[in-house]
Design a protein around this motif. Sequence first.
Motif, short mmCIF file in Angstrom:
data_model
loop_
_atom_site.label_atom_id
_atom_site.label_comp_id
_atom_site.label_asym_id
_atom_site.label_seq_id
_atom_site.Cartn_x
_atom_site.Cartn_y
_atom_site.Cartn_z
N ILE A 169 21.01 33.27 92.34
CA ILE A 169 19.65 33.09 91.83
C ILE A 169 19.53 31.77 91.07
CG2 ILE A 169 18.01 33.98 90.09
CD1 ILE A 169 18.85 36.82 91.02
N TRP A 170 20.59 31.41 90.33
CA TRP A 170 20.50 30.16 89.55
C TRP A 170 21.46 29.08 90.04
CZ3 TRP A 170 25.26 29.30 87.41
CH2 TRP A 170 26.07 30.43 87.18
N VAL A 213 38.78 34.77 78.91
CA VAL A 213 37.48 35.24 79.39
C VAL A 213 37.55 35.36 80.91
CG1 VAL A 213 35.01 34.73 79.37
CG2 VAL A 213 36.43 33.95 77.50
N ASP A 256 13.30 35.14 87.04
CA ASP A 256 13.28 35.25 88.50
C ASP A 256 12.62 36.56 88.93
OD1 ASP A 256 14.26 34.16 91.14
OD2 ASP A 256 15.20 36.15 91.16
N GLU A 266 29.50 26.98 81.32
CA GLU A 266 30.44 27.92 81.93
C GLU A 266 31.87 27.37 81.87
OE1 GLU A 266 30.18 28.48 86.23
OE2 GLU A 266 30.49 30.62 85.94
N LEU A 267 32.02 26.08 82.17
CA LEU A 267 33.36 25.48 82.14
C LEU A 267 33.96 25.56 80.74
CD1 LEU A 267 35.67 23.83 83.45
CD2 LEU A 267 34.43 21.77 82.78
N THR A 288 21.86 32.37 81.84
CA THR A 288 21.87 33.16 83.07
C THR A 288 20.95 34.37 82.93
OG1 THR A 288 23.92 34.17 82.31
CG2 THR A 288 24.11 32.48 83.98
N ASN A 289 21.00 35.06 81.76
CA ASN A 289 20.13 36.21 81.58
C ASN A 289 18.66 35.81 81.67
OD1 ASN A 289 22.14 38.13 81.32
ND2 ASN A 289 22.34 37.80 79.11
N ILE A 314 21.24 23.11 86.75
CA ILE A 314 22.46 23.79 87.19
C ILE A 314 23.70 23.14 86.56
CG2 ILE A 314 22.44 22.49 89.37
CD1 ILE A 314 23.96 25.97 88.78
N MET A 344 24.28 24.52 83.13
CA MET A 344 24.87 25.85 83.18
C MET A 344 26.35 25.77 83.58
SD MET A 344 21.58 27.84 84.72
CE MET A 344 22.15 29.49 84.40
N ASP A 345 26.66 24.91 84.55
CA ASP A 345 28.06 24.71 84.95
C ASP A 345 28.89 24.20 83.77
OD1 ASP A 345 27.51 25.49 87.53
OD2 ASP A 345 27.45 23.46 88.37
N GLY A 373 32.87 27.16 78.06
CA GLY A 373 32.73 28.43 77.36
C GLY A 373 33.60 29.54 77.93
N LYS A 374 33.90 29.46 79.24
CA LYS A 374 34.57 30.59 79.87
C LYS A 374 35.91 30.22 80.51
CE LYS A 374 30.74 33.35 79.89
NZ LYS A 374 30.43 34.78 79.89
N ALA A 389 31.66 26.83 89.23
CA ALA A 389 31.36 25.64 90.01
C ALA A 389 32.65 24.92 90.43
CB ALA A 389 30.49 24.69 89.20
N ASP A 436 19.90 41.86 91.44
CA ASP A 436 19.08 41.18 90.42
C ASP A 436 19.93 40.35 89.45
OD1 ASP A 436 20.18 43.55 89.50
OD2 ASP A 436 18.63 43.86 87.99
N ARG A 437 21.24 40.41 89.57
CA ARG A 437 22.11 39.57 88.73
C ARG A 437 23.04 38.71 89.58
NH1 ARG A 437 21.64 40.41 83.54
NH2 ARG A 437 23.57 39.31 83.12
N PHE A 491 17.71 35.33 85.30
CA PHE A 491 17.50 36.60 86.00
C PHE A 491 16.16 37.21 85.61
CE2 PHE A 491 22.36 36.98 85.94
CZ PHE A 491 22.47 36.41 87.20
N GLU A 522 12.73 27.28 92.71
CA GLU A 522 14.10 27.47 92.25
C GLU A 522 14.13 27.42 90.73
OE1 GLU A 522 16.87 28.16 93.84
OE2 GLU A 522 16.02 28.07 95.88
N ILE A 523 14.76 28.41 90.15
CA ILE A 523 14.82 28.48 88.70
C ILE A 523 15.63 27.29 88.14
CG2 ILE A 523 16.90 29.90 88.36
CD1 ILE A 523 13.76 31.16 86.88
N ALA A 524 16.60 26.82 88.90
CA ALA A 524 17.41 25.68 88.47
C ALA A 524 16.55 24.42 88.37
CB ALA A 524 18.58 25.45 89.42
N SER A 572 42.49 30.87 80.15
CA SER A 572 41.40 31.42 79.33
C SER A 572 41.42 32.95 79.42
CB SER A 572 40.06 30.90 79.82
OG SER A 572 39.00 31.58 79.20
N PHE A 618 25.80 30.04 77.93
CA PHE A 618 25.83 30.34 79.35
C PHE A 618 25.20 31.71 79.62
CE2 PHE A 618 28.01 32.32 82.97
CZ PHE A 618 27.61 31.46 83.97
#
Lengths: 331, 88
Positions: free
Chosen positions: B27-28, B70, A307, A226-227, A300-301, A219, A222-223, A229-230, B77, B22-23, A304, A19-21, B68, A296
Amino acid sequence: TLNTDYPWILNHDHSKQREIADWLTLEIKDFVAYISPSQEEITVRNATIGKIRRAVKELWPDADLHVFGSFATDLYLPGSDIDCVVNSSAGDKENRNCLYSLASFLKRRKLATQVEVIAKARVPIIKFVEPESQIHIDVSFERTNGVEAAKIIRGWLTQTPGLRELVLIVKQFLSARRLNNVHTGGLGGFSVICLVYAFLELHPRTLSADISTTENLGILLMDLFELYGKNFGYDHVAIAVQSDGASYLPKQKNSNLQNPRTSFSLAIQDPGDANNNISRGSFNIRDIKKAFAGAFDLLTNRCFELDAATFKDRVGKSILGNVIKYRGKER
Amino acid sequence: QCPHKWRRIFCTLCNSKRHSRDRCPSIWRSYYLLQGNRRRALAIHKIYCYNCGEKGHFGDDCYHDRSSRVPNEDGSAFSGENLPKQVK
Protein backbone atom coordinates in the motif's frame (compact mmCIF):
# COMPACT_ATOMS: atom_id res chain seq x y z
CA THR A 1 -10.77 24.41 7.84
CA LEU A 2 -8.14 26.14 9.94
CA ASN A 3 -5.38 23.85 11.08
CA THR A 4 -2.68 25.38 13.22
CA ASP A 5 -0.96 22.07 14.01
CA TYR A 6 0.05 21.39 10.44
CA PRO A 7 0.27 24.88 8.92
CA TRP A 8 2.14 23.66 5.82
CA ILE A 9 -0.96 21.85 4.50
CA LEU A 10 -3.04 25.04 4.21
CA ASN A 11 -3.98 25.40 0.54
CA HIS A 12 -1.89 22.33 -0.29
CA ASP A 13 -4.31 19.43 -0.32
CA HIS A 14 -3.02 16.18 -1.83
CA SER A 15 -5.78 13.87 -0.61
CA LYS A 16 -6.72 12.98 -4.19
CA GLN A 17 -3.33 11.40 -4.95
CA ARG A 18 -3.78 7.77 -5.98
CA GLU A 19 -0.56 6.56 -4.40
CA ILE A 20 -0.19 7.34 -0.73
CA ALA A 21 3.60 7.55 -1.19
CA ASP A 22 3.08 10.39 -3.71
CA TRP A 23 0.91 12.24 -1.22
CA LEU A 24 3.70 11.96 1.36
CA THR A 25 6.28 13.16 -1.19
CA LEU A 26 4.21 16.28 -1.91
CA GLU A 27 3.67 16.93 1.79
CA ILE A 28 7.43 16.71 2.44
CA LYS A 29 8.01 19.31 -0.28
CA ASP A 30 5.35 21.58 1.26
CA PHE A 31 6.92 21.30 4.71
CA VAL A 32 10.42 22.00 3.39
CA ALA A 33 9.12 25.06 1.53
CA TYR A 34 7.30 26.18 4.69
CA ILE A 35 10.32 26.04 7.01
CA SER A 36 12.87 27.28 4.45
CA PRO A 37 14.03 30.82 5.23
CA SER A 38 12.46 33.68 3.31
CA GLN A 39 14.58 36.13 1.36
CA GLU A 40 14.03 38.63 4.16
CA GLU A 41 15.32 36.23 6.83
CA ILE A 42 18.40 35.45 4.72
CA THR A 43 19.14 39.17 4.32
CA VAL A 44 18.85 39.76 8.07
CA ARG A 45 21.16 36.84 8.87
CA ASN A 46 23.78 37.93 6.36
CA ALA A 47 23.68 41.53 7.58
CA THR A 48 24.06 40.36 11.20
CA ILE A 49 27.09 38.22 10.40
CA GLY A 50 28.56 41.11 8.40
CA LYS A 51 28.40 43.40 11.43
CA ILE A 52 30.05 40.85 13.75
CA ARG A 53 32.70 40.16 11.15
CA ARG A 54 33.63 43.82 10.75
CA ALA A 55 33.89 44.15 14.54
CA VAL A 56 36.22 41.13 14.79
CA LYS A 57 38.46 42.57 12.06
CA GLU A 58 38.53 45.92 13.78
CA LEU A 59 39.62 44.38 17.08
CA TRP A 60 42.16 42.01 15.52
CA PRO A 61 43.37 43.05 12.03
CA ASP A 62 45.00 39.62 11.47
CA ALA A 63 41.76 37.69 12.16
CA ASP A 64 38.69 36.72 10.14
CA LEU A 65 35.29 35.28 10.96
CA HIS A 66 33.84 32.30 9.05
CA VAL A 67 30.46 30.64 9.35
CA PHE A 68 30.14 26.87 9.44
CA GLY A 69 27.55 24.34 10.56
CA SER A 70 23.95 24.42 9.38
CA PHE A 71 24.14 28.09 8.46
CA ALA A 72 26.95 27.48 5.97
CA THR A 73 25.17 24.50 4.39
CA ASP A 74 21.68 26.02 4.31
CA LEU A 75 20.29 23.17 6.43
CA TYR A 76 19.00 25.16 9.37
CA LEU A 77 15.58 25.19 10.97
CA PRO A 78 13.84 28.46 11.92
CA GLY A 79 15.33 29.99 15.07
CA SER A 80 18.49 27.89 15.06
CA ASP A 81 21.71 29.58 16.09
CA ILE A 82 24.63 30.56 13.85
CA ASP A 83 28.01 28.86 14.35
CA CYS A 84 31.08 30.94 13.52
CA VAL A 85 34.79 30.57 14.02
CA VAL A 86 37.50 33.21 14.40
CA ASN A 87 40.75 32.21 12.71
CA SER A 88 43.85 34.41 12.70
CA SER A 89 47.23 34.30 11.03
CA ALA A 90 48.93 34.36 14.46
CA GLY A 91 46.70 31.47 15.61
CA ASP A 92 46.65 32.78 19.18
CA LYS A 93 43.00 33.77 19.64
CA GLU A 94 41.91 30.74 21.61
CA ASN A 95 43.35 31.89 24.93
CA ARG A 96 41.13 33.09 27.72
CA ASN A 97 42.14 36.77 27.49
CA CYS A 98 41.16 36.92 23.82
CA LEU A 99 37.76 35.34 24.54
CA TYR A 100 37.01 37.94 27.18
CA SER A 101 38.32 40.88 25.17
CA LEU A 102 36.14 39.94 22.17
CA ALA A 103 33.13 39.48 24.46
CA SER A 104 33.49 42.91 26.05
CA PHE A 105 34.31 44.55 22.70
CA LEU A 106 31.04 43.21 21.21
CA LYS A 107 29.13 44.28 24.31
CA ARG A 108 30.55 47.82 24.10
CA ARG A 109 29.59 48.04 20.43
CA LYS A 110 26.03 46.94 21.35
CA LEU A 111 26.41 43.91 19.09
CA ALA A 112 25.93 41.36 21.86
CA THR A 113 23.57 40.80 24.78
CA GLN A 114 23.21 37.80 27.10
CA VAL A 115 26.91 37.10 26.62
CA GLU A 116 28.34 33.86 28.02
CA VAL A 117 32.03 33.00 27.83
CA ILE A 118 32.67 29.26 28.10
CA ALA A 119 36.45 29.24 28.38
CA LYS A 120 37.09 25.91 30.06
CA ALA A 121 35.33 23.58 27.61
CA ARG A 122 37.15 21.28 25.18
CA VAL A 123 36.08 23.79 22.55
CA PRO A 124 36.03 27.25 24.21
CA ILE A 125 33.23 29.45 22.86
CA ILE A 126 31.42 32.74 23.31
CA LYS A 127 27.63 32.59 23.12
CA PHE A 128 25.51 35.70 22.70
CA VAL A 129 22.38 37.18 21.19
CA GLU A 130 22.67 39.92 18.62
CA PRO A 131 20.17 42.51 19.93
CA GLU A 132 18.80 43.89 16.65
CA SER A 133 17.99 40.56 14.97
CA GLN A 134 17.66 38.51 18.20
CA ILE A 135 19.74 35.77 16.54
CA HIS A 136 21.74 33.46 18.82
CA ILE A 137 25.40 33.23 17.82
CA ASP A 138 28.16 30.84 18.94
CA VAL A 139 31.77 31.83 18.23
CA SER A 140 34.63 29.34 18.52
CA PHE A 141 38.32 30.03 17.86
CA GLU A 142 41.18 28.78 15.70
CA ARG A 143 39.73 25.67 14.14
CA THR A 144 39.28 24.69 10.54
CA ASN A 145 37.54 21.29 10.66
CA GLY A 146 34.03 22.82 10.81
CA VAL A 147 34.75 24.92 7.74
CA GLU A 148 36.17 21.81 5.97
CA ALA A 149 33.10 19.74 6.88
CA ALA A 150 30.80 22.43 5.51
CA LYS A 151 32.69 22.22 2.21
CA ILE A 152 32.19 18.43 2.01
CA ILE A 153 28.50 18.77 2.85
CA ARG A 154 27.95 21.41 0.17
CA GLY A 155 29.49 18.96 -2.31
CA TRP A 156 27.13 16.17 -1.21
CA LEU A 157 24.15 18.53 -1.45
CA THR A 158 24.86 19.43 -5.07
CA GLN A 159 25.46 15.77 -6.09
CA THR A 160 22.59 14.22 -4.13
CA PRO A 161 19.07 15.38 -4.97
CA GLY A 162 16.69 14.83 -2.05
CA LEU A 163 19.42 15.03 0.60
CA ARG A 164 18.43 18.52 1.72
CA GLU A 165 14.73 17.68 2.05
CA LEU A 166 15.25 14.46 4.01
CA VAL A 167 17.85 16.04 6.32
CA LEU A 168 15.48 18.90 7.18
CA ILE A 169 12.64 16.46 7.95
CA VAL A 170 14.87 14.25 10.14
CA LYS A 171 16.31 17.29 11.94
CA GLN A 172 12.83 18.64 12.67
CA PHE A 173 11.74 15.17 13.81
CA LEU A 174 14.68 14.86 16.24
CA SER A 175 14.36 18.42 17.50
CA ALA A 176 10.65 17.89 18.35
CA ARG A 177 11.76 14.93 20.53
CA ARG A 178 14.81 16.69 21.99
CA LEU A 179 17.09 14.08 20.48
CA ASN A 180 19.13 16.60 18.49
CA ASN A 181 21.50 17.81 21.19
CA VAL A 182 24.90 16.11 21.39
CA HIS A 183 25.33 17.26 25.02
CA THR A 184 22.46 14.99 26.02
CA GLY A 185 23.50 12.09 23.80
CA GLY A 186 21.40 13.08 20.81
CA LEU A 187 22.32 13.26 17.13
CA GLY A 188 24.25 16.31 15.96
CA GLY A 189 23.59 17.97 12.63
CA PHE A 190 26.66 16.49 10.90
CA SER A 191 25.74 12.95 12.05
CA VAL A 192 22.20 13.38 10.70
CA ILE A 193 23.59 14.48 7.33
CA CYS A 194 25.94 11.46 7.23
CA LEU A 195 23.10 9.04 8.07
CA VAL A 196 20.85 10.41 5.35
CA TYR A 197 23.68 10.66 2.82
CA ALA A 198 24.78 7.03 3.40
CA PHE A 199 21.15 5.90 3.19
CA LEU A 200 20.61 7.62 -0.17
CA GLU A 201 23.97 6.47 -1.56
CA LEU A 202 23.42 2.79 -0.66
CA HIS A 203 19.69 2.46 -1.39
CA PRO A 204 18.99 -0.31 -3.97
CA ARG A 205 16.93 2.05 -6.13
CA THR A 206 19.75 4.60 -6.19
CA LEU A 207 22.25 1.90 -7.13
CA SER A 208 20.04 0.74 -9.98
CA ALA A 209 19.32 4.36 -10.96
CA ASP A 210 15.68 3.69 -11.86
CA ILE A 211 14.07 6.37 -9.71
CA SER A 212 14.36 10.10 -9.27
CA THR A 213 14.92 10.68 -5.56
CA THR A 214 13.08 13.99 -5.49
CA GLU A 215 9.93 12.32 -6.90
CA ASN A 216 10.15 9.55 -4.25
CA LEU A 217 10.82 11.46 -1.03
CA GLY A 218 7.81 9.87 0.68
CA ILE A 219 8.77 6.25 0.29
CA LEU A 220 12.43 7.12 0.86
CA LEU A 221 11.59 8.78 4.19
CA MET A 222 9.78 5.60 5.26
CA ASP A 223 12.66 3.42 4.03
CA LEU A 224 15.04 5.64 6.03
CA PHE A 225 13.09 5.35 9.30
CA GLU A 226 12.77 1.59 8.70
CA LEU A 227 16.51 1.16 8.12
CA TYR A 228 17.74 3.13 11.14
CA GLY A 229 14.77 2.25 13.39
CA LYS A 230 14.41 -1.47 12.74
CA ASN A 231 17.17 -3.07 10.72
CA PHE A 232 20.54 -1.35 10.97
CA GLY A 233 23.09 -3.46 12.89
CA TYR A 234 24.38 -0.80 15.30
CA ASP A 235 26.42 -3.45 17.17
CA HIS A 236 28.34 -4.60 14.12
CA VAL A 237 28.30 -1.98 11.38
CA ALA A 238 30.07 1.37 11.06
CA ILE A 239 29.27 3.97 8.39
CA ALA A 240 32.10 5.44 6.36
CA VAL A 241 31.61 8.67 4.43
CA GLN A 242 33.98 10.26 1.95
CA SER A 243 33.59 13.41 -0.09
CA ASP A 244 32.63 11.19 -3.06
CA GLY A 245 30.56 8.39 -1.52
CA ALA A 246 29.52 6.25 1.42
CA SER A 247 30.01 2.62 2.49
CA TYR A 248 29.69 0.32 5.49
CA LEU A 249 32.47 -1.48 7.27
CA PRO A 250 32.36 -4.19 9.94
CA LYS A 251 33.24 -2.65 13.31
CA GLN A 252 35.53 -5.55 14.17
CA LYS A 253 37.84 -4.46 11.38
CA ASN A 254 38.30 -1.02 12.93
CA SER A 255 38.21 -1.24 16.71
CA ASN A 256 38.95 2.48 17.07
CA LEU A 257 35.38 3.14 15.98
CA GLN A 258 34.01 0.89 18.71
CA ASN A 259 32.66 2.45 21.89
CA PRO A 260 34.67 0.91 24.78
CA ARG A 261 31.61 0.70 27.04
CA THR A 262 28.98 -0.81 24.78
CA SER A 263 28.82 -2.51 21.42
CA PHE A 264 25.44 -0.89 20.74
CA SER A 265 26.57 2.49 19.45
CA LEU A 266 26.46 4.54 16.31
CA ALA A 267 29.81 4.74 14.52
CA ILE A 268 30.44 7.16 11.67
CA GLN A 269 33.99 7.27 10.43
CA ASP A 270 35.42 10.79 10.12
CA PRO A 271 36.38 11.40 6.47
CA GLY A 272 39.44 13.30 7.70
CA ASP A 273 40.61 10.75 10.29
CA ALA A 274 39.85 7.01 9.86
CA ASN A 275 40.27 6.39 13.60
CA ASN A 276 37.82 9.06 14.68
CA ASN A 277 34.12 8.40 15.21
CA ILE A 278 32.12 11.57 14.47
CA SER A 279 29.09 10.33 16.40
CA ARG A 280 30.81 9.07 19.55
CA GLY A 281 28.92 11.72 21.56
CA SER A 282 25.53 10.29 20.59
CA PHE A 283 25.35 7.88 23.53
CA ASN A 284 21.56 7.87 23.54
CA ILE A 285 21.35 5.84 20.35
CA ARG A 286 18.85 3.45 21.98
CA ASP A 287 16.21 6.18 22.24
CA ILE A 288 17.12 7.50 18.82
CA LYS A 289 16.62 4.07 17.27
CA LYS A 290 13.30 3.69 19.11
CA ALA A 291 12.18 7.12 17.91
CA PHE A 292 12.97 6.20 14.28
CA ALA A 293 11.08 2.92 14.65
CA GLY A 294 8.16 4.82 16.18
CA ALA A 295 8.17 7.24 13.25
CA PHE A 296 8.09 4.30 10.84
CA ASP A 297 5.12 2.75 12.67
CA LEU A 298 3.29 6.09 12.82
CA LEU A 299 3.79 6.64 9.10
CA THR A 300 2.80 3.12 8.01
CA ASN A 301 -0.28 3.13 10.25
CA ARG A 302 -1.28 6.54 8.91
CA CYS A 303 -0.88 5.25 5.34
CA PHE A 304 -3.10 2.23 6.03
CA GLU A 305 -5.67 4.44 7.71
CA LEU A 306 -5.81 7.01 4.90
CA ASP A 307 -5.72 4.33 2.21
CA ALA A 308 -8.86 2.78 3.69
CA ALA A 309 -10.64 6.14 4.18
CA THR A 310 -13.06 7.74 1.75
CA PHE A 311 -11.90 10.73 -0.28
CA LYS A 312 -14.23 12.91 1.77
CA ASP A 313 -12.50 11.85 4.99
CA ARG A 314 -9.05 12.40 3.50
CA VAL A 315 -9.54 16.08 2.63
CA GLY A 316 -7.29 18.38 4.66
CA LYS A 317 -5.49 15.51 6.41
CA SER A 318 -1.75 15.39 7.07
CA ILE A 319 0.46 12.28 6.95
CA LEU A 320 3.56 13.93 8.41
CA GLY A 321 1.85 15.98 11.11
CA ASN A 322 2.18 13.63 14.07
CA VAL A 323 5.67 12.58 13.03
CA ILE A 324 7.34 15.98 12.86
CA LYS A 325 5.25 17.94 15.41
CA TYR A 326 6.10 21.44 14.32
CA ARG A 327 5.68 23.68 17.36
CA GLY A 328 7.45 26.78 16.11
CA LYS A 329 6.05 30.19 15.36
CA GLU A 330 3.64 30.50 12.48
CA ARG A 331 5.53 31.50 9.34
CA GLN B 1 -6.94 -21.71 26.87
CA CYS B 2 -6.70 -18.98 24.30
CA PRO B 3 -10.02 -17.12 24.23
CA HIS B 4 -9.60 -16.00 20.64
CA LYS B 5 -10.62 -18.16 17.75
CA TRP B 6 -7.80 -19.15 15.47
CA ARG B 7 -7.99 -16.95 12.40
CA ARG B 8 -6.09 -17.29 9.19
CA ILE B 9 -4.23 -14.13 8.19
CA PHE B 10 -3.87 -13.82 4.47
CA CYS B 11 -3.16 -10.92 2.15
CA THR B 12 -5.06 -10.94 -1.14
CA LEU B 13 -2.72 -8.29 -2.58
CA CYS B 14 0.60 -10.09 -2.22
CA ASN B 15 -0.30 -13.63 -1.03
CA SER B 16 1.64 -13.19 2.21
CA LYS B 17 0.42 -15.03 5.31
CA ARG B 18 2.11 -12.53 7.62
CA HIS B 19 -0.35 -9.66 7.29
CA SER B 20 -3.91 -8.95 6.21
CA ARG B 21 -4.82 -7.07 3.06
CA ASP B 22 -5.49 -3.77 4.84
CA ARG B 23 -1.95 -3.78 6.28
CA CYS B 24 -0.05 -4.82 3.18
CA PRO B 25 3.29 -2.98 2.77
CA SER B 26 2.55 -2.69 -0.94
CA ILE B 27 0.00 0.00 0.00
CA TRP B 28 2.85 2.41 0.78
CA ARG B 29 5.98 0.77 -0.63
CA SER B 30 5.66 2.08 -4.16
CA TYR B 31 8.30 3.88 -6.18
CA TYR B 32 7.61 6.34 -8.94
CA LEU B 33 9.89 5.01 -11.68
CA LEU B 34 11.78 6.95 -14.31
CA GLN B 35 10.29 6.60 -17.77
CA GLY B 36 11.97 4.95 -20.72
CA ASN B 37 13.56 1.61 -21.49
CA ARG B 38 17.15 2.77 -21.21
CA ARG B 39 19.18 -0.12 -19.85
CA ARG B 40 20.31 0.77 -16.38
CA ALA B 41 23.65 -0.20 -14.99
CA LEU B 42 23.73 -1.43 -11.40
CA ALA B 43 26.49 -0.05 -9.19
CA ILE B 44 27.37 -3.52 -7.81
CA HIS B 45 30.52 -2.22 -6.14
CA LYS B 46 28.34 -0.11 -3.84
CA ILE B 47 26.15 -2.89 -2.42
CA TYR B 48 26.74 -3.08 1.36
CA CYS B 49 25.03 -5.03 4.13
CA TYR B 50 23.33 -3.17 7.02
CA ASN B 51 23.58 -6.34 9.14
CA CYS B 52 27.27 -7.32 8.94
CA GLY B 53 28.86 -4.38 7.13
CA GLU B 54 30.34 -6.58 4.39
CA LYS B 55 30.21 -5.88 0.68
CA GLY B 56 28.26 -7.67 -2.04
CA HIS B 57 24.80 -8.27 -0.57
CA PHE B 58 21.96 -6.29 1.02
CA GLY B 59 21.10 -6.54 4.73
CA ASP B 60 17.82 -8.44 4.18
CA ASP B 61 19.77 -11.16 2.33
CA CYS B 62 22.56 -11.55 4.92
CA TYR B 63 23.51 -15.09 5.99
CA HIS B 64 24.78 -13.97 9.41
CA ASP B 65 22.55 -13.86 12.49
CA ARG B 66 20.42 -10.75 12.67
CA SER B 67 22.16 -7.94 14.54
CA SER B 68 19.05 -5.88 15.33
CA ARG B 69 16.59 -7.34 17.83
CA VAL B 70 13.63 -5.79 16.06
CA PRO B 71 12.07 -8.35 13.69
CA ASN B 72 11.90 -7.74 9.94
CA GLU B 73 8.98 -9.94 8.89
CA ASP B 74 7.83 -8.41 5.63
CA GLY B 75 11.25 -7.46 4.30
CA SER B 76 12.64 -3.95 3.87
CA ALA B 77 13.85 -1.77 1.02
CA PHE B 78 17.39 -3.14 1.44
CA SER B 79 16.84 -6.43 -0.33
CA GLY B 80 17.85 -7.92 -3.67
CA GLU B 81 14.08 -8.13 -4.27
CA ASN B 82 13.98 -4.34 -4.44
CA LEU B 83 16.00 -4.19 -7.64
CA PRO B 84 14.34 -3.76 -11.03
CA LYS B 85 13.82 -6.98 -13.01
CA GLN B 86 16.42 -6.20 -15.70
CA VAL B 87 19.28 -6.17 -13.21
CA LYS B 88 18.27 -8.86 -10.68
